[in-house]
Design a protein around this motif. Sequence first.
Motif: not given
Lengths: 131, 101
Positions: B30, B33-34, B45, B50-51, B54-55, B58-63, B97
Amino acid sequence: MYQKYKDRAAFFVVYIEEAHPTDGWEMPSNLKQHILVASAKTFGERDATADTCVVRLGIHVPALVDDMQDSTERAYTAWPDRLYVIDRSGRVAYKSRAGPYGFHPAEMAKVLQRLVPPSRAAQGPPAYPRR
Amino acid sequence: MRILFKCAVVLFAVYIALLAGLYWAMRQPPSVFGRIMSKLPAVTFWVFPFEPMWLTARKGNLKVGEMAPDFALKTKDCSAIVRLSSLRGKEPVVLIFGSYT
């Protein structure tokens, strides 16, 4: 939502790395609302900002503060904001999409509703008098 | 005509390269990226999707269904440490969060 479920689920705000600090990706809306926060260099600084955030936004949910390695943020891909529900067995029951686009409390509430026992108020009075 | 076509091809290639660059940036930590975003014009944008990017980034590995990673974090007043696994078997946990900005 917290008031509705707080007796049946544990709620935590997890305060993580700032999304739009003054020394990073500052937003025009931050300037307009005079919310100017530099990214924390120490845990003390981060904790102090978490406190300001909770007080100014009137948050009643208990707040936890992520460590300076951002380990929780990384484990949950949480930045800039995200919602999770963890069930009683410790498994992920709900994971919102990444914020800000994916941050939808109502969507989360549907899952939470399934996991908690019905509230006493919702159960109503017993159908027949108990001895 | 030929020149116009060449220009279009070059522009398209530049666009794709920038798109890939932005996606790479979204996959960075972050703070990185910021810092990158703070140097880009607001038009970013609008020019890029962008949207959805981003989604996905930033999906992440946790399911859903997986064990939630344990953590032990200090409460804001530093009076206690909350360990996620200590709540197991008791009640569901809601994690919200976020930050101030």
